[in-house]
Write an enzyme that holds these catalytic residues in place. Structure first.
Site, PDB file in Angstrom:
ATOM      1  N   LYS A  41       0.830  -1.198   0.000  1.00 43.02           N
ATOM      2  CA  LYS A  41       0.000   0.000   0.000  1.00 43.02           C
ATOM      3  C   LYS A  41       0.862   1.244   0.000  1.00 43.02           C
ATOM      4  CE  LYS A  41      -3.016  -2.538   3.116  1.00 43.02           C
ATOM      5  NZ  LYS A  41      -3.170  -2.835   4.533  1.00 43.02           N
ATOM      6  N   GLY A  42       2.110   1.079   0.430  1.00 40.14           N
ATOM      7  CA  GLY A  42       2.981   2.213   0.691  1.00 40.14           C
ATOM      8  C   GLY A  42       3.140   3.215  -0.435  1.00 40.14           C
ATOM      9  N   GLU A  97       7.766   2.736  -6.138  1.00 42.69           N
ATOM     10  CA  GLU A  97       7.880   2.285  -4.753  1.00 42.69           C
ATOM     11  C   GLU A  97       7.951   3.469  -3.797  1.00 42.69           C
ATOM     12  OE1 GLU A  97       7.529   0.248  -2.553  1.00 42.69           O
ATOM     13  OE2 GLU A  97       8.642  -1.599  -2.744  1.00 42.69           O
ATOM     14  N   ASP A  98       7.564   3.235  -2.556  1.00 38.93           N
ATOM     15  CA  ASP A  98       7.715   4.262  -1.537  1.00 38.93           C
ATOM     16  C   ASP A  98       9.170   4.330  -1.066  1.00 38.93           C
ATOM     17  OD1 ASP A  98       7.528   1.724  -0.414  1.00 38.93           O
ATOM     18  OD2 ASP A  98       6.042   2.270   1.089  1.00 38.93           O
ATOM     19  N   ASP A 101      14.661  -0.705   0.481  1.00 32.38           N
ATOM     20  CA  ASP A 101      15.394  -1.040   1.692  1.00 32.38           C
ATOM     21  C   ASP A 101      16.396  -2.149   1.332  1.00 32.38           C
ATOM     22  OD1 ASP A 101      15.388  -0.782   4.683  1.00 32.38           O
ATOM     23  OD2 ASP A 101      14.655  -2.833   4.609  1.00 32.38           O
ATOM     24  N   LYS A 129      17.190   3.758   0.877  1.00 34.06           N
ATOM     25  CA  LYS A 129      18.082   3.521   2.023  1.00 34.06           C
ATOM     26  C   LYS A 129      19.204   2.599   1.556  1.00 34.06           C
ATOM     27  CE  LYS A 129      14.727   2.867   5.690  1.00 34.06           C
ATOM     28  NZ  LYS A 129      14.316   1.958   6.780  1.00 34.06           N
ATOM     29  N   PHE A 150      14.032   4.254  10.464  1.00 40.38           N
ATOM     30  CA  PHE A 150      12.680   3.840  10.108  1.00 40.38           C
ATOM     31  C   PHE A 150      11.802   5.082   9.926  1.00 40.38           C
ATOM     32  CE2 PHE A 150       8.443   2.105  10.543  1.00 40.38           C
ATOM     33  CZ  PHE A 150       8.541   1.014   9.692  1.00 40.38           C
ATOM     34  N   VAL A 151      11.170   5.183   8.765  1.00 41.28           N
ATOM     35  CA  VAL A 151      10.365   6.364   8.463  1.00 41.28           C
ATOM     36  C   VAL A 151       8.897   6.009   8.248  1.00 41.28           C
ATOM     37  CG1 VAL A 151      12.258   7.719   7.480  1.00 41.28           C
ATOM     38  CG2 VAL A 151      10.964   6.176   6.000  1.00 41.28           C
ATOM     39  N   ARG A 163       0.213   6.325   7.669  1.00 41.17           N
ATOM     40  CA  ARG A 163       0.327   6.434   6.212  1.00 41.17           C
ATOM     41  C   ARG A 163      -0.178   7.795   5.720  1.00 41.17           C
ATOM     42  NH1 ARG A 163       1.437   1.312   4.033  1.00 41.17           N
ATOM     43  NH2 ARG A 163       0.506  -0.443   5.121  1.00 41.17           N
TER      44      ARG A 163
HETATM   45  P1  IMP Z   1      12.729  -4.197   0.581  1.00 38.08           P
HETATM   46  O1  IMP Z   1      12.139  -5.349  -0.165  1.00 38.08           O
HETATM   47  O2  IMP Z   1      13.551  -4.659   1.759  1.00 38.08           O
HETATM   48  O3  IMP Z   1      13.461  -3.222  -0.280  1.00 38.08           O
HETATM   49  O4  IMP Z   1      11.535  -3.508   1.321  1.00 38.08           O
HETATM   50  C1  IMP Z   1      10.831  -2.500   0.785  1.00 38.08           C
HETATM   51  C2  IMP Z   1       9.532  -2.332   1.535  1.00 38.08           C
HETATM   52  O5  IMP Z   1       9.715  -2.403   2.948  1.00 38.08           O
HETATM   53  C3  IMP Z   1       8.974  -0.956   1.266  1.00 38.08           C
HETATM   54  O6  IMP Z   1       8.145  -0.965   0.135  1.00 38.08           O
HETATM   55  C4  IMP Z   1       8.211  -0.645   2.532  1.00 38.08           C
HETATM   56  O7  IMP Z   1       6.908  -1.143   2.417  1.00 38.08           O
HETATM   57  C5  IMP Z   1       8.963  -1.402   3.603  1.00 38.08           C
HETATM   58  N1  IMP Z   1       9.881  -0.498   4.340  1.00 38.08           N
HETATM   59  C6  IMP Z   1      11.222  -0.467   4.268  1.00 38.08           C
HETATM   60  N2  IMP Z   1      11.745   0.479   5.065  1.00 38.08           N
HETATM   61  C7  IMP Z   1      10.690   1.082   5.640  1.00 38.08           C
HETATM   62  C8  IMP Z   1      10.572   2.208   6.551  1.00 38.08           C
HETATM   63  O8  IMP Z   1      11.551   2.834   7.015  1.00 38.08           O
HETATM   64  N3  IMP Z   1       9.308   2.553   6.911  1.00 38.08           N
HETATM   65  C9  IMP Z   1       8.205   1.909   6.436  1.00 38.08           C
HETATM   66  N4  IMP Z   1       8.269   0.887   5.572  1.00 38.08           N
HETATM   67  C10 IMP Z   1       9.508   0.468   5.191  1.00 38.08           C
HETATM   68 MG    MG Z   2       6.381  -0.487  -0.466  1.00 40.24          MG
END
Ligand code: IMP
Ligand code: MG
Length: 176
Positions: A41-42, A97-98, A101, A129, A150-151, A163
């Site tokens: 949803k982000g 993407e939001d 990570d 990040k 963490f944001v 959100r």
């Molecule tokens: P990745 O697959 O590890 O790159 O994760 C990405 C997803 O993790 C993002 O689309 C977010 O939904 C969630 N996420 C990663 N870091 C944060 C954060 O600091 N706050 C909130 N959601 C996060």
């Molecule tokens: Mg996301």
């Protein structure tokens, strides 16, 4: 524990950046249609604001994947929760993407969407990040690079809350 939120990126900074990203994307996709795919949803808040700033033809679709659960650490497993409504054959896909990570979500989607025959695939994320990356990933459009904190806000949640904040904030926990 009390949750405090400190503003990291203001609403004004966000608007300005999204306009700039929209202008760049419009230029890069001149003469084509961008098929934007938002990761629910982000990314939904950012996706809508970004789409409004793109001047070439746009179509949109959404996908929901889960890799996070309700904790603040990624599990490393990506699972489709809601698939796309439309096929990708010969489309110019822009995945929105939001935040990136570990990079596992986009890495997974990249392989999945390539297999579905899209013509081109690019990635756009509001936040990056890079310190947390575990897979190699080329991101074409990045709003802001942020430290490993963490944001929340602008679509991003902590346990499904925050959100709706119109800015990006960092979470701090203090004893009550
Ligand atoms: P990745 O697959 O590890 O790159 O994760 C990405 C997803 O993790 C993002 O689309 C977010 O939904 C969630 N996420 C990663 N870091 C944060 C954060 O600091 N706050 C909130 N959601 C996060
Ligand atoms: Mg996301």
């Amino acid at each position: 524990m009390k949750e405090n939120i400190k503003v990291l990126i203001s609403e004004e900074e966000m608007d300005k950046k999204i306009r700039a990203l929209g202008a760049q994307i419009s230029k890069d996709y001149e003469g084509r249609q961008v098929h934007m795919i938002g990761v629910l949803k982000g990314a939904s808040f950012f996706m809508c604001e970004l789409a409004k700033r793109i001047t070439v033809p746009v179509s949109i679709d959404f996908m929901a994947v889960s890799s996070y659960g309700s904790s603040t650490k990624s599990s490393g497993i990506v699972r489709i929760v809601k698939d796309l409504d439309e096929p990708l054959m010969d489309r110019d896909v822009l995945v929105v993407e939001d935040i990136v990570d570990s990079g596992r979500t986009l890495n997974y989607l990249q392989e999945l969407f390539r297999d579905r025959g899209c013509r081109t695939i690019r990635f756009c994320t509001l936040l990056d990040k890079p310190d947390r990356r575990v897979v190699d990933l080329d991101i074409d459009y990045v709003g802001f690079v942020i430290p490993d904190e963490f944001v929340v806000g602008y679509g991003m949640d902590y346990d499904q809350r925050y959100r709706n904040l119109p800015y990006i904030g960092t979470m701090e926990f203090t004893e009550e």
